[in-house]
Enzyme design. Structure first.
Site, PDB file in Angstrom:
ATOM      1  N   TYR A   1      17.258   1.375  15.088  1.00 13.69           N
ATOM      2  CA  TYR A   1      16.474   2.010  14.024  1.00 13.69           C
ATOM      3  C   TYR A   1      16.535   3.528  14.219  1.00 13.69           C
ATOM      4  CZ  TYR A   1      14.435  -2.730  13.548  1.00 13.69           C
ATOM      5  OH  TYR A   1      14.237  -4.085  13.398  1.00 13.69           O
TER       6      TYR A   1
HETATM    7  N1  LIG Z   1      15.162  -8.764  14.245  1.00 10.61           N
HETATM    8  C1  LIG Z   1      15.688  -8.393  13.110  1.00 10.61           C
HETATM    9  O1  LIG Z   1      16.860  -8.620  12.814  1.00 10.61           O
HETATM   10  C2  LIG Z   1      14.818  -7.682  12.111  1.00 10.61           C
HETATM   11  C3  LIG Z   1      15.274  -7.471  10.790  1.00 10.61           C
HETATM   12  C4  LIG Z   1      14.430  -6.804   9.918  1.00 10.61           C
HETATM   13  C5  LIG Z   1      13.160  -6.382  10.324  1.00 10.61           C
HETATM   14  N2  LIG Z   1      12.760  -6.603  11.612  1.00 10.61           N
HETATM   15  C6  LIG Z   1      11.414  -6.191  12.080  1.00 10.61           C
HETATM   16  O2  LIG Z   1      10.447  -6.738  11.194  1.00 10.61           O
HETATM   17  C7  LIG Z   1       9.563  -5.700  10.759  1.00 10.61           C
HETATM   18  C8  LIG Z   1       9.020  -6.015   9.385  1.00 10.61           C
HETATM   19  O3  LIG Z   1      10.061  -5.991   8.435  1.00 10.61           O
HETATM   20  P1  LIG Z   1       9.896  -5.232   7.037  1.00 10.61           P
HETATM   21  O4  LIG Z   1       8.899  -4.154   7.180  1.00 10.61           O
HETATM   22  O5  LIG Z   1      11.240  -4.877   6.582  1.00 10.61           O
HETATM   23  O6  LIG Z   1       9.346  -6.376   6.067  1.00 10.61           O
HETATM   24  P2  LIG Z   1       7.879  -6.852   5.674  1.00 10.61           P
HETATM   25  O7  LIG Z   1       6.941  -6.716   6.787  1.00 10.61           O
HETATM   26  O8  LIG Z   1       8.066  -8.185   5.045  1.00 10.61           O
HETATM   27  O9  LIG Z   1       7.498  -5.844   4.488  1.00 10.61           O
HETATM   28  C9  LIG Z   1       6.980  -4.566   4.733  1.00 10.61           C
HETATM   29  C10 LIG Z   1       6.752  -3.899   3.381  1.00 10.61           C
HETATM   30  O10 LIG Z   1       5.750  -4.598   2.661  1.00 10.61           O
HETATM   31  C11 LIG Z   1       4.940  -3.679   1.973  1.00 10.61           C
HETATM   32  N3  LIG Z   1       3.584  -3.792   2.527  1.00 10.61           N
HETATM   33  C12 LIG Z   1       3.210  -3.905   3.827  1.00 10.61           C
HETATM   34  N4  LIG Z   1       1.873  -4.042   3.922  1.00 10.61           N
HETATM   35  C13 LIG Z   1       1.395  -4.006   2.669  1.00 10.61           C
HETATM   36  C14 LIG Z   1       0.098  -4.087   2.114  1.00 10.61           C
HETATM   37  N5  LIG Z   1      -0.971  -4.283   2.880  1.00 10.61           N
HETATM   38  N6  LIG Z   1      -0.031  -3.994   0.762  1.00 10.61           N
HETATM   39  C15 LIG Z   1       1.033  -3.819  -0.030  1.00 10.61           C
HETATM   40  N7  LIG Z   1       2.298  -3.744   0.439  1.00 10.61           N
HETATM   41  C16 LIG Z   1       2.474  -3.831   1.768  1.00 10.61           C
HETATM   42  C17 LIG Z   1       5.540  -2.321   2.136  1.00 10.61           C
HETATM   43  O11 LIG Z   1       6.490  -2.190   1.085  1.00 10.61           O
HETATM   44  P3  LIG Z   1       6.758  -0.797   0.352  1.00 10.61           P
HETATM   45  O12 LIG Z   1       7.485   0.002   1.380  1.00 10.61           O
HETATM   46  O13 LIG Z   1       7.588  -1.167  -0.845  1.00 10.61           O
HETATM   47  O14 LIG Z   1       5.421  -0.256   0.003  1.00 10.61           O
HETATM   48  C18 LIG Z   1       6.241  -2.476   3.470  1.00 10.61           C
HETATM   49  O15 LIG Z   1       7.264  -1.557   3.599  1.00 10.61           O
HETATM   50  C19 LIG Z   1      10.403  -4.430  10.871  1.00 10.61           C
HETATM   51  O16 LIG Z   1       9.616  -3.283  10.947  1.00 10.61           O
HETATM   52  C20 LIG Z   1      11.194  -4.690  12.119  1.00 10.61           C
HETATM   53  O17 LIG Z   1      10.431  -4.341  13.247  1.00 10.61           O
HETATM   54  C21 LIG Z   1      13.563  -7.259  12.505  1.00 10.61           C
END
Ligand SMILES: NC(=O)c1ccc[n+]([C@@H]2O[C@H](COP(=O)([O-])OP(=O)(O)OC[C@H]3O[C@@H](n4cnc5c(N)ncnc54)[C@H](OP(=O)(O)O)[C@@H]3O)[C@@H](O)[C@H]2O)c1
Length: 382
Positions: free
Chosen positions: A96
């Site tokens: 990242y």
């Molecule tokens: N191991 C792997 O291969 C892998 C791959 C991907 C991710 N990850 C990990 O998983 C974590 C989470 O993934 P992610 O952030 O992409 O997906 P996520 O948690 O499903 O979605 C996060 C997004 O949801 C929205 N959100 C979060 N809280 C909210 C709330 N209370 N109200 C309204 N909208 C809300 C925001 O979107 P908006 O930005 O549009 O507002 C935020 O950017 C990453 O940070 C990373 O650490 C790991």
């Protein structure tokens, strides 16, 4: 294996509780005022074990925090709200922002007020094709520890199976998973990492990895996969079950399906740019893509069920989405861009959906006929 390069580009480029559960965190917010949170005793007591770590049953992911900054006020505030609300586990990766995210997390942790609860940080090793040896993992791990400002990393994960095979089209594959496992065992034995984990491993590879680590006397603590109400099939639930049966913690990324399961998008309120383009079929529907039918209205029937559950619980749709993963024995690591999102998400702590609610939510999800893979990795069957 779906979208591994996309995922890399992000960075390198059960028990049911009673229905009248207390609120996990009381939240007061306005556009300008700082977010005030008061965590309930139930939220603070909602803990799970990952290897030697005792963590909040909900973490936070760093991927949506700025990847071009080593320090940032808004992110520091978001983390501070997480910690005050009982969330004390952060997931990042060397991939990242080319290591910048690790520095950002370290600096935000440093800015926490004296007496704040300790934050555990997990990071990940990127198994890219030019890393050919076990020592490449040990070296990368040592560099991550420097960026995180620690001697021992709480949890060090191999980001994904060794699937980036540049010569695969020519029929040449040289998988190095075992070399990386050897490097991870070495990092553990040297005390560079307190716990070892993997990510995006399905049961078949997990079984091999666990046998390897068992042979080294190294406990395999965790496996991080895409898991949400919109990603249970295609091996996800089966992988969670395998982890549970073998004492490995399952961490869930994309628990909000990138925001889709927060219920905030609509045809007239799609996110801007590429994200909006990729979200359209899930939100608006009415398209067939790669043989998958997205009915008109997209995810709306699932969101309607989630809203009904949220209303009866006095919760929000995002909290129901996160609690779904927790109720299935997964530790979700949602992204939150700011303190408001951090506070809302922490409200998933301290209670659990009951069996009837889980069944109703899963039936609504099944009725959609599609899942949300996002830019995550598919799980290999063999
Ligand atoms: N191991 C792997 O291969 C892998 C791959 C991907 C991710 N990850 C990990 O998983 C974590 C989470 O993934 P992610 O952030 O992409 O997906 P996520 O948690 O499903 O979605 C996060 C997004 O949801 C929205 N959100 C979060 N809280 C909210 C709330 N209370 N109200 C309204 N909208 C809300 C925001 O979107 P908006 O930005 O549009 O507002 C935020 O950017 C990453 O940070 C990373 O650490 C790991």
């Amino acid at each position: 294996m779906r979208g591994p390069l996309l995922a890399l580009l992000h960075g390198v480029a059960s028990a049911g509780a009673g229905r009248v559960a207390p609120r996990a965190a009381r939240v007061t917010m306005s556009a300008s005022a700082p977010v005030q949170v008061t965590a309930s005793p139930e939220a603070l007591a909602d803990r799970v074990r990952v290897g030697t770590l005792e963590l909040s049953a909900l973490g936070v992911g760093a991927l949506n925090w700025p990847l071009d900054k080593a320090d940032d006020e808004q992110t520091a505030q978001a983390l501070a709200v997480c910690v005050r609300s009982g969330v004390d586990f952060v997931d990042t990766a060397e991939a990242y922002g080319f290591g910048r995210s690790e520095e950002l997390v370290a600096n935000c942790v440093k800015r926490l007020p004296p007496g704040a609860r300790r934050v555990a940080v997990a990071t990940k090793f990127a198994p890219v094709p030019w890393r050919m040896t076990a020592s490449s993992l040990v070296d990368a791990c040592a560099a991550s520890a420097v960026r995180l400002g620690v001697e021992t990393i709480d949890l060090y994960q191999i980001h994904f199976p060794d699937v980036l095979q540049p010569l695969a089209a020519l029929g040449v594959q040289q998988r190095k998973d075992e070399l990386y496992w050897a490097g991870l065992a070495e990092a553990y034995k040297r005390g560079l990492v307190a716990n070892v984990g993997v990510s995006n491993y399905g049961p078949a590879l997990l079984k091999r990895a666990k046998a390897f680590f068992d042979g080294q006397g190294v406990p395999l603590a965790s496996n991080q996969i895409n898991f949400s109400l919109l990603y249970r099939k295609q091996g996800a639930q089966a992988t969670v079950d395998w982890c549970r049966d073998h004492g490995i913690a399952a961490l869930g990324y994309f628990p909000l399906a990138n925001g889709l399961l927060a219920g905030k998008y609509s045809a007239s309120n799609l996110p801007s740019g590429l994200k909006g383009m990729s979200m359209r079929k899930y939100v608006v529907g009415g398209v067939v893509e790669r043989g998958v039918t997205f009915k008109p209205g997209g995810v709306a029937p699932l969101l309607a069920e989630m809203r009904a559950v949220a209303q009866s619980r006095g919760r929000t749709v995002a909290q129901v989405a996160l609690n779904y993963a927790m109720s299935k024995g997964v530790l979700p690591i949602p992204g939150c861009r700011n303190a408001q999102m951090a506070a809302e998400n922490a409200g998933a702590l301290g209670w659990r959906l009951d069996g009837g609610e889980l069944a109703a939510l899963e039936a609504a999800s099944d009725g959609l006929g599609f899942e949300f893979a996002g830019g995550g990795f598919g799980l290999e069957e063999e």
